[in-house]
Write an enzyme that holds these catalytic residues in place. Structure first.
Site, PDB file in Angstrom:
ATOM      1  N   CYS A 188      22.260  21.923 -33.268  1.00 50.18           N
ATOM      2  CA  CYS A 188      22.114  23.268 -32.687  1.00 50.18           C
ATOM      3  C   CYS A 188      23.446  24.019 -32.794  1.00 50.18           C
ATOM      4  O   CYS A 188      23.462  25.233 -33.049  1.00 50.18           O
ATOM      5  CB  CYS A 188      21.667  23.186 -31.229  1.00 50.18           C
ATOM      6  N   ASP A 203      25.829  16.514 -45.876  1.00 53.51           N
ATOM      7  CA  ASP A 203      26.129  15.469 -44.894  1.00 53.51           C
ATOM      8  C   ASP A 203      27.622  15.170 -44.915  1.00 53.51           C
ATOM      9  O   ASP A 203      28.233  15.094 -45.986  1.00 53.51           O
ATOM     10  CB  ASP A 203      25.314  14.209 -45.209  1.00 53.51           C
ATOM     11  N   GLY A 214      17.940   4.087 -37.546  1.00 52.21           N
ATOM     12  CA  GLY A 214      19.199   4.735 -37.927  1.00 52.21           C
ATOM     13  C   GLY A 214      19.335   6.172 -37.472  1.00 52.21           C
ATOM     14  O   GLY A 214      20.305   6.840 -37.850  1.00 52.21           O
ATOM     15  N   HIS A 273      15.762  16.289 -38.752  1.00 50.86           N
ATOM     16  CA  HIS A 273      16.460  16.607 -40.001  1.00 50.86           C
ATOM     17  C   HIS A 273      15.914  15.750 -41.124  1.00 50.86           C
ATOM     18  O   HIS A 273      15.643  14.565 -40.950  1.00 50.86           O
ATOM     19  CB  HIS A 273      17.973  16.407 -39.872  1.00 50.86           C
ATOM     20  N   HIS A 288      16.910  14.121 -44.665  1.00 50.14           N
ATOM     21  CA  HIS A 288      17.976  13.796 -45.618  1.00 50.14           C
ATOM     22  C   HIS A 288      17.396  13.981 -47.019  1.00 50.14           C
ATOM     23  O   HIS A 288      16.334  13.421 -47.323  1.00 50.14           O
ATOM     24  CB  HIS A 288      18.396  12.327 -45.506  1.00 50.14           C
TER      25      HIS A 288
HETATM   26  P1  5GP Z   1      20.629  10.280 -38.767  1.00 48.61           P
HETATM   27  O1  5GP Z   1      21.540   9.071 -38.686  1.00 48.61           O
HETATM   28  O2  5GP Z   1      20.330  10.815 -37.371  1.00 48.61           O
HETATM   29  O3  5GP Z   1      19.393  10.068 -39.582  1.00 48.61           O
HETATM   30  O4  5GP Z   1      21.422  11.398 -39.559  1.00 48.61           O
HETATM   31  C1  5GP Z   1      22.477  12.126 -39.015  1.00 48.61           C
HETATM   32  C2  5GP Z   1      23.381  12.488 -40.152  1.00 48.61           C
HETATM   33  O5  5GP Z   1      24.252  13.499 -39.703  1.00 48.61           O
HETATM   34  C3  5GP Z   1      24.250  11.328 -40.649  1.00 48.61           C
HETATM   35  O6  5GP Z   1      23.975  11.072 -42.019  1.00 48.61           O
HETATM   36  C4  5GP Z   1      25.682  11.826 -40.428  1.00 48.61           C
HETATM   37  O7  5GP Z   1      26.574  11.461 -41.464  1.00 48.61           O
HETATM   38  C5  5GP Z   1      25.509  13.336 -40.331  1.00 48.61           C
HETATM   39  N1  5GP Z   1      26.490  14.001 -39.490  1.00 48.61           N
HETATM   40  C6  5GP Z   1      26.955  13.568 -38.288  1.00 48.61           C
HETATM   41  N2  5GP Z   1      27.834  14.457 -37.789  1.00 48.61           N
HETATM   42  C7  5GP Z   1      27.922  15.461 -38.710  1.00 48.61           C
HETATM   43  C8  5GP Z   1      28.686  16.674 -38.755  1.00 48.61           C
HETATM   44  O8  5GP Z   1      29.444  17.036 -37.849  1.00 48.61           O
HETATM   45  N3  5GP Z   1      28.540  17.449 -39.856  1.00 48.61           N
HETATM   46  C9  5GP Z   1      27.708  17.091 -40.892  1.00 48.61           C
HETATM   47  N4  5GP Z   1      27.646  17.922 -41.925  1.00 48.61           N
HETATM   48  N5  5GP Z   1      26.970  15.968 -40.868  1.00 48.61           N
HETATM   49  C10 5GP Z   1      27.079  15.163 -39.800  1.00 48.61           C
HETATM   50 ZN    ZN Z   2      19.353  20.718 -31.643  1.00 51.41          ZN
END
Ligand code: 5GP
Ligand code: ZN
Length: 117
Positions: A12, A35, A96, A103, A105
């Site tokens: 957000c 990412d 994970g 989101h 990926h």
């Molecule tokens: P999840 O682990 O929830 O599937 O994906 C979250 C993703 O957000 C991870 O791949 C992580 O590297 C990325 N991420 C975490 N913090 C930040 C940030 O501050 N900026 C960006 N661009 N990506 C982030």
């Molecule tokens: Zn949010």
């Protein structure tokens, strides 16, 4: 409440512009940004601007918005000239998920094994 910005939500804050990100595409309803810890040459996150905790919650509460996110994954693949790519929605900490704002990926630019780890 579902859809409303959450003060404690990293994504957000990226939508609001209070935390910087390398934004690659933006629509009225979605944002796509690189990412911070890329797992492939292309690793872009596509998020709805509205806050929903995961992909399933998004699809239930706002199916049109879920479709917007999916369309944007294709747009990213086109922009990055990816013939093959993977779209991943980690759902739940055991899979994970670390950020509780839905989101997708978009991963590509290298061979991707199946099954995933
Ligand atoms: P999840 O682990 O929830 O599937 O994906 C979250 C993703 O957000 C991870 O791949 C992580 O590297 C990325 N991420 C975490 N913090 C930040 C940030 O501050 N900026 C960006 N661009 N990506 C982030
Ligand atoms: Zn949010």
């Amino acid at each position: 409440m579902a859809g409303e910005p959450q003060d404690d939500c990293l994504f957000c804050k990226i939508v609001a512009g209070s935390i910087p990100a390398t934004i690659v595409r933006e629509t009225e309803t979605t944002v796509a940004f690189r990412d911070i810890n890329p797992q492939a040459p292309t690793h872009v996150l596509v998020i709805p601007k509205a806050h929903h905790k995961d992909a399933a919650a998004l699809a239930t509460a706002a199916p049109e918005l879920a479709a917007d996110v999916l369309r944007e994954t294709q747009a990213i693949a086109d922009e990055e000239k990816l013939d093959s790519y993977r779209v991943v929605f980690n759902t739940g900490s055991g899979a994970g998920q670390t950020v509780w704002h839905a989101h997708a990926h978009v991963l590509g630019g290298r061979g991707l094994q199946w099954p995933p780890g």
